[in-house]
Design a protein around this motif. Structure first.
Motif, PDB file in Angstrom:
ATOM      1  N   TYR A   1      66.803  -8.252 -46.127  1.00  0.00           N
ATOM      2  CA  TYR A   1      65.763  -7.453 -46.786  1.00  0.00           C
ATOM      3  C   TYR A   1      64.434  -7.628 -46.070  1.00  0.00           C
ATOM      4  O   TYR A   1      63.724  -6.659 -45.802  1.00  0.00           O
ATOM      5  CB  TYR A   1      65.634  -7.810 -48.263  1.00  0.00           C
ATOM      6  CG  TYR A   1      64.627  -6.925 -48.918  1.00  0.00           C
ATOM      7  CD1 TYR A   1      63.306  -7.348 -49.062  1.00  0.00           C
ATOM      8  CD2 TYR A   1      64.949  -5.628 -49.308  1.00  0.00           C
ATOM      9  CE1 TYR A   1      62.345  -6.505 -49.592  1.00  0.00           C
ATOM     10  CE2 TYR A   1      63.997  -4.774 -49.846  1.00  0.00           C
ATOM     11  CZ  TYR A   1      62.691  -5.217 -49.987  1.00  0.00           C
ATOM     12  OH  TYR A   1      61.748  -4.382 -50.483  1.00  0.00           O
ATOM     13  N   SER A   2      64.123  -8.878 -45.764  1.00  0.00           N
ATOM     14  CA  SER A   2      62.879  -9.170 -45.055  1.00  0.00           C
ATOM     15  C   SER A   2      62.832  -8.463 -43.703  1.00  0.00           C
ATOM     16  O   SER A   2      61.776  -8.034 -43.246  1.00  0.00           O
ATOM     17  CB  SER A   2      62.749 -10.685 -44.869  1.00  0.00           C
ATOM     18  OG  SER A   2      61.543 -11.015 -44.255  1.00  0.00           O
ATOM     19  N   ALA A   3      63.982  -8.335 -43.071  1.00  0.00           N
ATOM     20  CA  ALA A   3      64.057  -7.627 -41.788  1.00  0.00           C
ATOM     21  C   ALA A   3      64.016  -6.124 -41.988  1.00  0.00           C
ATOM     22  O   ALA A   3      64.090  -5.367 -41.026  1.00  0.00           O
ATOM     23  CB  ALA A   3      65.321  -8.023 -41.041  1.00  0.00           C
ATOM     24  N   ARG A   4      63.917  -5.686 -43.197  1.00  0.00           N
ATOM     25  CA  ARG A   4      63.787  -4.271 -43.550  1.00  0.00           C
ATOM     26  C   ARG A   4      64.911  -3.409 -42.988  1.00  0.00           C
ATOM     27  O   ARG A   4      64.663  -2.354 -42.396  1.00  0.00           O
ATOM     28  CB  ARG A   4      62.436  -3.715 -43.130  1.00  0.00           C
ATOM     29  CG  ARG A   4      61.253  -4.386 -43.810  1.00  0.00           C
ATOM     30  CD  ARG A   4      61.257  -4.154 -45.310  1.00  0.00           C
ATOM     31  NE  ARG A   4      59.994  -4.515 -45.948  1.00  0.00           N
ATOM     32  CZ  ARG A   4      59.731  -5.721 -46.485  1.00  0.00           C
ATOM     33  NH1 ARG A   4      60.615  -6.676 -46.443  1.00  0.00           N
ATOM     34  NH2 ARG A   4      58.564  -5.934 -47.056  1.00  0.00           N
TER      35      ARG A   4
ATOM     36  N   GLY B   1      70.545  11.362 -47.840  1.00  0.00           N
ATOM     37  CA  GLY B   1      70.582  12.119 -49.073  1.00  0.00           C
ATOM     38  C   GLY B   1      69.483  11.752 -50.045  1.00  0.00           C
ATOM     39  O   GLY B   1      68.554  11.030 -49.725  1.00  0.00           O
TER      40      GLY B   1
ATOM     41  N   GLN C   1      68.794   9.917 -53.402  1.00  0.00           N
ATOM     42  CA  GLN C   1      69.318   9.009 -54.416  1.00  0.00           C
ATOM     43  C   GLN C   1      68.142   8.425 -55.154  1.00  0.00           C
ATOM     44  O   GLN C   1      67.095   8.155 -54.568  1.00  0.00           O
ATOM     45  CB  GLN C   1      70.161   7.914 -53.781  1.00  0.00           C
ATOM     46  CG  GLN C   1      69.411   6.935 -52.915  1.00  0.00           C
ATOM     47  CD  GLN C   1      70.252   5.742 -52.524  1.00  0.00           C
ATOM     48  OE1 GLN C   1      71.226   5.427 -53.189  1.00  0.00           O
ATOM     49  NE2 GLN C   1      69.898   5.078 -51.449  1.00  0.00           N
TER      50      GLN C   1
ATOM     51  N   MET D   1      63.479   8.727 -49.715  1.00  0.00           N
ATOM     52  CA  MET D   1      62.987   7.372 -49.952  1.00  0.00           C
ATOM     53  C   MET D   1      61.690   7.411 -50.751  1.00  0.00           C
ATOM     54  O   MET D   1      60.675   7.908 -50.269  1.00  0.00           O
ATOM     55  CB  MET D   1      62.749   6.649 -48.631  1.00  0.00           C
ATOM     56  CG  MET D   1      63.992   6.084 -47.960  1.00  0.00           C
ATOM     57  SD  MET D   1      64.929   4.999 -49.037  1.00  0.00           S
ATOM     58  CE  MET D   1      66.288   4.608 -47.944  1.00  0.00           C
ATOM     59  N   SER D   2      61.757   6.898 -51.940  1.00  0.00           N
ATOM     60  CA  SER D   2      60.574   6.943 -52.782  1.00  0.00           C
ATOM     61  C   SER D   2      59.586   5.854 -52.389  1.00  0.00           C
ATOM     62  O   SER D   2      59.873   4.996 -51.577  1.00  0.00           O
ATOM     63  CB  SER D   2      60.964   6.783 -54.235  1.00  0.00           C
ATOM     64  OG  SER D   2      61.574   5.551 -54.432  1.00  0.00           O
TER      65      SER D   2
ATOM     66  N   ASN E   1      57.440  -9.328 -44.788  1.00  0.00           N
ATOM     67  CA  ASN E   1      57.920  -8.229 -43.970  1.00  0.00           C
ATOM     68  C   ASN E   1      58.067  -8.751 -42.552  1.00  0.00           C
ATOM     69  O   ASN E   1      57.079  -8.939 -41.842  1.00  0.00           O
ATOM     70  CB  ASN E   1      56.924  -7.068 -44.040  1.00  0.00           C
ATOM     71  CG  ASN E   1      57.400  -5.855 -43.250  1.00  0.00           C
ATOM     72  OD1 ASN E   1      58.072  -5.995 -42.232  1.00  0.00           O
ATOM     73  ND2 ASN E   1      57.048  -4.693 -43.745  1.00  0.00           N
TER      74      ASN E   1
ATOM     75  N   ASN F   1      58.449   2.292 -41.889  1.00  0.00           N
ATOM     76  CA  ASN F   1      59.216   1.599 -42.930  1.00  0.00           C
ATOM     77  C   ASN F   1      60.713   1.869 -42.787  1.00  0.00           C
ATOM     78  O   ASN F   1      61.428   1.955 -43.776  1.00  0.00           O
ATOM     79  CB  ASN F   1      58.722   1.997 -44.315  1.00  0.00           C
ATOM     80  CG  ASN F   1      59.066   0.933 -45.338  1.00  0.00           C
ATOM     81  OD1 ASN F   1      59.250  -0.232 -44.989  1.00  0.00           O
ATOM     82  ND2 ASN F   1      59.204   1.324 -46.582  1.00  0.00           N
ATOM     83  N   LYS F   2      61.143   2.006 -41.565  1.00  0.00           N
ATOM     84  CA  LYS F   2      62.561   2.142 -41.248  1.00  0.00           C
ATOM     85  C   LYS F   2      62.818   1.362 -39.974  1.00  0.00           C
ATOM     86  O   LYS F   2      62.072   1.496 -39.009  1.00  0.00           O
ATOM     87  CB  LYS F   2      62.931   3.604 -40.955  1.00  0.00           C
ATOM     88  CG  LYS F   2      62.955   4.509 -42.164  1.00  0.00           C
ATOM     89  CD  LYS F   2      63.418   5.896 -41.721  1.00  0.00           C
ATOM     90  CE  LYS F   2      63.046   6.953 -42.730  1.00  0.00           C
ATOM     91  NZ  LYS F   2      63.721   6.784 -44.017  1.00  0.00           N
TER      92      LYS F   2
ATOM     93  N   ARG G   1      57.423   2.681 -52.021  1.00  0.00           N
ATOM     94  CA  ARG G   1      57.799   1.265 -52.117  1.00  0.00           C
ATOM     95  C   ARG G   1      57.015   0.552 -53.209  1.00  0.00           C
ATOM     96  O   ARG G   1      55.834   0.791 -53.408  1.00  0.00           O
ATOM     97  CB  ARG G   1      57.556   0.565 -50.796  1.00  0.00           C
ATOM     98  CG  ARG G   1      58.660   0.784 -49.774  1.00  0.00           C
ATOM     99  CD  ARG G   1      59.932   0.103 -50.246  1.00  0.00           C
ATOM    100  NE  ARG G   1      60.987   0.259 -49.292  1.00  0.00           N
ATOM    101  CZ  ARG G   1      61.293  -0.667 -48.374  1.00  0.00           C
ATOM    102  NH1 ARG G   1      60.624  -1.788 -48.316  1.00  0.00           N
ATOM    103  NH2 ARG G   1      62.270  -0.449 -47.542  1.00  0.00           N
ATOM    104  N   THR G   2      57.698  -0.346 -53.862  1.00  0.00           N
ATOM    105  CA  THR G   2      57.051  -1.169 -54.882  1.00  0.00           C
ATOM    106  C   THR G   2      56.828  -2.570 -54.350  1.00  0.00           C
ATOM    107  O   THR G   2      56.521  -3.481 -55.097  1.00  0.00           O
ATOM    108  CB  THR G   2      57.944  -1.244 -56.118  1.00  0.00           C
ATOM    109  OG1 THR G   2      59.191  -1.826 -55.738  1.00  0.00           O
ATOM    110  CG2 THR G   2      58.183   0.120 -56.714  1.00  0.00           C
ATOM    111  N   GLU G   3      57.042  -2.776 -53.077  1.00  0.00           N
ATOM    112  CA  GLU G   3      56.999  -4.100 -52.495  1.00  0.00           C
ATOM    113  C   GLU G   3      55.598  -4.701 -52.526  1.00  0.00           C
ATOM    114  O   GLU G   3      54.612  -4.030 -52.247  1.00  0.00           O
ATOM    115  CB  GLU G   3      57.494  -4.017 -51.056  1.00  0.00           C
ATOM    116  CG  GLU G   3      57.839  -5.337 -50.439  1.00  0.00           C
ATOM    117  CD  GLU G   3      58.867  -6.125 -51.236  1.00  0.00           C
ATOM    118  OE1 GLU G   3      59.791  -5.512 -51.797  1.00  0.00           O
ATOM    119  OE2 GLU G   3      58.725  -7.351 -51.287  1.00  0.00           O
TER     120      GLU G   3
ATOM    121  N   ASN H   1      65.180  -0.687 -54.799  1.00  0.00           N
ATOM    122  CA  ASN H   1      64.311  -0.038 -53.827  1.00  0.00           C
ATOM    123  C   ASN H   1      64.992   1.143 -53.138  1.00  0.00           C
ATOM    124  O   ASN H   1      64.502   1.639 -52.133  1.00  0.00           O
ATOM    125  CB  ASN H   1      63.827  -1.053 -52.784  1.00  0.00           C
ATOM    126  CG  ASN H   1      62.708  -1.924 -53.322  1.00  0.00           C
ATOM    127  OD1 ASN H   1      61.597  -1.446 -53.531  1.00  0.00           O
ATOM    128  ND2 ASN H   1      63.014  -3.174 -53.591  1.00  0.00           N
ATOM    129  N   ASN H   2      66.122   1.571 -53.728  1.00  0.00           N
ATOM    130  CA  ASN H   2      66.849   2.707 -53.171  1.00  0.00           C
ATOM    131  C   ASN H   2      67.206   2.555 -51.698  1.00  0.00           C
ATOM    132  O   ASN H   2      67.214   3.540 -50.954  1.00  0.00           O
ATOM    133  CB  ASN H   2      66.043   3.997 -53.359  1.00  0.00           C
ATOM    134  CG  ASN H   2      65.953   4.363 -54.808  1.00  0.00           C
ATOM    135  OD1 ASN H   2      66.947   4.328 -55.517  1.00  0.00           O
ATOM    136  ND2 ASN H   2      64.758   4.676 -55.275  1.00  0.00           N
TER     137      ASN H   2
END
Lengths: 353, 353
Positions: free
Chosen positions: A117-120, A316, A318, B1-2, B53, A62-63, B4-6, A144-145
DNA sequence: TAATTTAATGCAAACGTTTGCAATAATCCA
DNA sequence: TGGATTATTGCAAACGTTTGCATTAAATTA
């Protein structure tokens, strides 16, 4: 598209009689894998011409190790310079940059935000359009932070990390410089006030007039998209009747250069009859005749701060609810011939610190 | 990174008691799915705020709907304009563009090629560095039948689709224009010959001299990276001893503008004492004094052709072994004051068709 | 009405990589 | 030597989407 010949970690694992998880860990220098196995794996990867599939890794992690950048136009000096700095700095951190242009269209900006966003993308860096007043299309990133940083053209009343030039002070010193060079009747050509950087510069202009006890005249301020065509038309208005102004502070260099050109066309001497100051220190200000004074915004420094802040946000902690600060990049007057003249010893000495 | 709510297509499928394959087909307008089901699916997707995605779809399809673009620098007028056109046109086709800069470094170009391959871009568009002579790092794209298009700065002897300006003719008419304006001793300032577009322009220059029976003098041609600093230094050399040339044809506008500046600094009049022609029709050529003549390369047309060709390659049938053609974009002399003067009725009428 | 054909949907696997937990191997200590 | 501890590797599932082939439902035809 014919069948792919690409090697995967399965091929490496088979050749070495190892599991794919060991191969993956070895390629990623996991501490639990022995140095010997790491070496065997990396050697075989090279031998087989293995290249990782970033889509697969990105999906699993997810990165994407990619940052999105949205600017109004890359053909403008300031965004192009910042984009270059950002790309070069991100590469040092192993990130790719997707540079996109909104063409100053709100609709295109919304579409780009959704696509990125779709391209993550792992983060988003934005200089908004002239006309963006509703920033809710950026909520998806914030909620979504996903790190979100605005620079230069930034939102008002939207809790997000912001890096901008000292636009208030830019307007102030651009104007005081003209005053100290003897100007008493100063025009300010501003961008549309939907964009807060222009309103900050107008505020600085007003403040300088006030401080030097010069009258603020509504008819001496113009609001427009800062194109060459608009600048020419505004000059036609300004110089259609006397008394002419003796100083013009423009909110971008395209406008300043055009003003200089217009003055030449009506036999007004620059800087003797009218002095000019522009904004952004575009390289064009140096090559025109006379060279144009301008406010330098240090795009290199801004680009570097953008990346540093972005990395802090990525690495960090957040959470939804964090309050974000605003960071100000200094500006500096670059004095050239367009505003040359004897310094008037005034009430207030111009300080450049 | 918390966490995902996606929402995913699994959520849509559950809410509608459908399979994920039906949901996927409905979202993609598959002909086998009923209109009623499509509508229900799309409505629920909107309701749930579903966003696809792209990493997952790209992994499954082995297509990322993304194109990579590598240019030397986006701060240069020509690459920036083409990048803009390319991005805007690609968006019409539903493609993203990743704009990267090699900073004219071969090593960076190699790294970018590998990174873009790893990101599984569906095509690659490249204007190479000044110094790229070994093109094997592009083999991975060619060998895997991933569309590959070069423009402007293109490889020599590498079987690939190429779109370039008519550099030979640009050199020819840039030079003949000066000849017909009365110049008899013409200097040509060229880029490094490692880049074939400069050697084509030199060939055009030579051809024009030959045709008008003017002597080619090796000492009147210079090869260098076309920066302002190098141009200034070359001017110091050229004008260090008489006889001075009466015409200068420069292979880029930065150089031409600098030459004009240098002449002014030594009280040489442009165009009376020395006439100047540049290349690329950078907007700066219009705003300097005197405005500089230049060869326009129609970057808009080139950008559109690049995308059209790329789409053909993506949608077409190509196999290893295909012979690729070269496409030439026309050029045009834009005459300005830097080369103004009486046309010399010469042996050959300059044809601009 | 039953058989055949067509329309619509579902199951299961693919895509390439990463990682938690389990299993195995190696090393150390009593 | 056996038990405990540490080091190293493997199994299986995850990530979200798409699609070939199979199954089911609906429509048409004899």
């Amino acid at each position: 598209m014919s069948k792919r010949t690409e090697k995967t970690i399965v091929d490496i694992a088979e050749e070495l009689q190892l599991s794919v998880s060991t191969v993956s860990r070895a390629l990623n220098d996991h501490p639990n894998i022995s140095a010997k196995t790491k070496e065997r794996v990396k050697k075989t990867a090279r031998k087989l011409g293995y290249r990782p599939n970033a889509l697969a890794a990105g999906l699993r992690n997810n990165k994407s190790k990619t940052i999105g950048l949205i600017v109004p136009r890359i053909s403008m000096f300031f965004p192009a310079t910042i984009s270059t700095i950002i790309q070069n700095k991100l590469q040092e951190f192993g990130y790719n940059l997707i540079i996109c242009q909104s063409n100053d269209s709100y609709e295109q900006e919304v579409a780009l935000v959704n696509t990125l966003y779709s391209a993550r993308v792992d983060g988003l860096v934005v200089s908004t359009t002239l006309y963006t007043s509703d920033f809710s299309h950026f909520d998806i990133f914030r909620d979504n932070n996903i790190p979100l940083v605005f620079f230069d053209r930034v939102p008002k009343d939207y809790n997000v990390k912001v890096i901008k030039g000292d636009d208030y002070r830019g307007g102030y010193i651009g104007t005081t410089h003209l005053i100290e060079k003897g100007c008493k009747d100063i025009v300010h050509i501003s961008g549309p006030l939907t964009c807060c950087l222009y309103s900050d510069r107008v505020a600085g202009y007003k403040s300088a007039l006030q401080e030097f006890k010069l009258p603020f005249k509504k008819s001496r301020v113009f609001f427009q998209e800062l194109t060459k065509e608009n600048a020419w038309q505004t000059c036609e208005k300004i110089f259609s009747q006397k008394p002419y102004p003796d100083g013009i502070f423009a909110s971008n260099d395209t406008t300043a250069i055009t003003i200089s050109e217009y003055c030449r066309s009506i036999n007004l001497r620059v800087p003797e009859d009218v002095k000019i100051v522009g904004y952004s220190n575009d390289p064009r200000t140096e090559i025109v005749s006379p060279p144009v004074s301008s406010i330098d915004q240090f795009p290199g420094m801004m680009g570097e701060r953008v990346v540093a802040v972005l990395m802090e946000l990525i690495n960090g902690r957040q959470t939804v609810g964090t309050r974000y600060s605003q960071e100000i990049i200094p500006i500096q007057l670059i004095e050239r011939q367009s505003s040359a003249g004897k310094v008037k010893v005034g009430k207030k000495k111009l300080s450049l610190s």
